[in-house]
Design an enzyme around this catalytic site. Sequence first.
Site, PDB file in Angstrom:
ATOM      1  N   LYS A 148       0.836  -1.202   0.000  1.00  0.00           N
ATOM      2  CA  LYS A 148       0.000   0.000   0.000  1.00  0.00           C
ATOM      3  C   LYS A 148       0.873   1.255   0.000  1.00  0.00           C
ATOM      4  O   LYS A 148       0.582   2.230  -0.693  1.00  0.00           O
ATOM      5  CB  LYS A 148      -0.922  -0.027   1.222  1.00  0.00           C
ATOM      6  CG  LYS A 148      -1.836   1.174   1.375  1.00  0.00           C
ATOM      7  CD  LYS A 148      -2.951   0.902   2.362  1.00  0.00           C
ATOM      8  CE  LYS A 148      -2.433   0.765   3.786  1.00  0.00           C
ATOM      9  NZ  LYS A 148      -2.163   2.079   4.406  1.00  0.00           N
ATOM     10  N   GLN A 203       4.605  10.620   6.305  1.00  0.00           N
ATOM     11  CA  GLN A 203       3.687  10.894   5.196  1.00  0.00           C
ATOM     12  C   GLN A 203       3.647  12.375   4.851  1.00  0.00           C
ATOM     13  O   GLN A 203       3.459  12.745   3.693  1.00  0.00           O
ATOM     14  CB  GLN A 203       2.291  10.372   5.528  1.00  0.00           C
ATOM     15  CG  GLN A 203       2.221   8.852   5.579  1.00  0.00           C
ATOM     16  CD  GLN A 203       0.852   8.346   5.957  1.00  0.00           C
ATOM     17  OE1 GLN A 203      -0.116   9.112   6.037  1.00  0.00           O
ATOM     18  NE2 GLN A 203       0.739   7.059   6.210  1.00  0.00           N
ATOM     19  N   ASP A 208       3.848   0.488  12.237  1.00  0.00           N
ATOM     20  CA  ASP A 208       2.672  -0.268  11.817  1.00  0.00           C
ATOM     21  C   ASP A 208       2.707  -1.731  12.238  1.00  0.00           C
ATOM     22  O   ASP A 208       1.681  -2.423  12.156  1.00  0.00           O
ATOM     23  CB  ASP A 208       2.499  -0.193  10.295  1.00  0.00           C
ATOM     24  CG  ASP A 208       1.846   1.104   9.849  1.00  0.00           C
ATOM     25  OD1 ASP A 208       1.294   1.813  10.713  1.00  0.00           O
ATOM     26  OD2 ASP A 208       1.903   1.421   8.647  1.00  0.00           O
ATOM     27  N   ARG A 265      -4.139   3.634  18.591  1.00  0.00           N
ATOM     28  CA  ARG A 265      -3.795   2.211  18.620  1.00  0.00           C
ATOM     29  C   ARG A 265      -3.222   1.764  19.960  1.00  0.00           C
ATOM     30  O   ARG A 265      -3.344   0.596  20.328  1.00  0.00           O
ATOM     31  CB  ARG A 265      -2.825   1.880  17.481  1.00  0.00           C
ATOM     32  CG  ARG A 265      -3.505   1.887  16.123  1.00  0.00           C
ATOM     33  CD  ARG A 265      -2.559   1.604  14.981  1.00  0.00           C
ATOM     34  NE  ARG A 265      -3.313   1.457  13.731  1.00  0.00           N
ATOM     35  CZ  ARG A 265      -2.758   1.419  12.536  1.00  0.00           C
ATOM     36  NH1 ARG A 265      -1.431   1.518  12.396  1.00  0.00           N
ATOM     37  NH2 ARG A 265      -3.508   1.265  11.448  1.00  0.00           N
ATOM     38  N   LYS A 273      -9.421  -2.455   4.042  1.00  0.00           N
ATOM     39  CA  LYS A 273      -8.643  -1.211   3.932  1.00  0.00           C
ATOM     40  C   LYS A 273      -7.265  -1.465   3.345  1.00  0.00           C
ATOM     41  O   LYS A 273      -6.765  -0.676   2.547  1.00  0.00           O
ATOM     42  CB  LYS A 273      -8.531  -0.538   5.292  1.00  0.00           C
ATOM     43  CG  LYS A 273      -7.724   0.757   5.277  1.00  0.00           C
ATOM     44  CD  LYS A 273      -7.729   1.440   6.630  1.00  0.00           C
ATOM     45  CE  LYS A 273      -6.734   2.585   6.687  1.00  0.00           C
ATOM     46  NZ  LYS A 273      -7.053   3.672   5.746  1.00  0.00           N
TER      47      LYS A 273
END
Length: 410
Positions: A23, A147, A294, A325, A392
């Site tokens: 991704k 990002q 992640d 999270r 997702k």
Amino acid sequence: MNITLQKSQIANSQSKITITGSKSESNRLLLLKALYPSINLENVSNSDDSCLMTDALKSTSNVVDIHHAGTAMRFLTAYFSIQEGREVTLTGSKRMKERPIQILVEALQELGAEIEYVENSGYPPIKIKGKKLTKNRVSLQANVSSQYISALLLIASKLENGIELTLEGEITSVPYIKMTLSLLDEIGVESSFIGNIITVKPNTQNSTPNTLTVESDWSSASYYFSIAALCEVGTEIILSSYKENSLQGDSVLVEIYKSFGVETTFENNTMTLVKSSIANCQSSIEFDLANAPDIAQTIAVTCFALGLACNLTGLHTLKIKETDRLVALKTEIEKLGGNVNITDKSLHLSASNTIKEYVPIATYNDHRMAMAFAPLALKTPIVIEEAEVVSKSYPTFWNDLESIGFKITK
């Protein structure tokens, strides 16, 4: 849709899984293809996020809704800022409207972009008026989400004077920054990363036709590392298509899972995981995951399943993901009988040999919560709520688990 994973075992000693493209790589390359249409892409991710990214880049609407896709929100904010003459309102889900975008918006405004907030200052939705950007110097705190940094680097070659980006402080998520720069290099864009300064040169020429194959997703592979760690010695899982010298930060899984008795080998674009020994017998395992946050959920659940204590640090970005999270991990592991302490950037799990049966795991609209807890079915029956959330990033996840022997009922 809730599903129940009965106590399972791998169907045979050698199982094969094919995982689609990363991704992270796909979304970067999709944006670059929009800027350089002669690029051809193969093995693009079939995740919701990448489909949303594709649709958004093709959209002619003046309102673009990217739902839960955080990467798309960041990358498209930069992309639409340089689409001269076009006005777009970029919006998303209720959770997306709670995820900060101010750092990136201010950096783009520093370069001359016209962006304003539609509802709450610092958060989506945002209205963007695309224009030609001529300024080229900008600074960011070095510990922000990669990002934000990658969003600026991806559009940099289309700016009249490129970009000189200064990162202030200690840099985190370096692998993701290097991934972006490596992909730019593959399409012929010149860049440098010296000290805390990243420079990308302008490229007014369209890149020559180039076919790029996206490597499979390492974040998705993490769940099979966890499965291998929980299996009997001798179990093999074969995954494709993976490179030993990967651009993806989550490839640190190879080293990390040695602590859980999993050895990894590579041959002909396939990666073989072998449970070669029992897990490391040290009383507490410690990992700094600043460059690979992640996989924190996967590692925490692996440790819990094996009765190991762990200390995970470098997790400051987990609070602004699909959910917080860290809080979600603490809540769900403690429902199963574990004991977890968290700070705003770390997680501390106590050793425990008790795992409760048929506990319903809330997924919080977070694909990684669903997938990280699934391997527990090798130890005890477990219920995953809203299991469809895996689409997702990995739509075929449950089918792939069934193919290797997991017992799943809806």
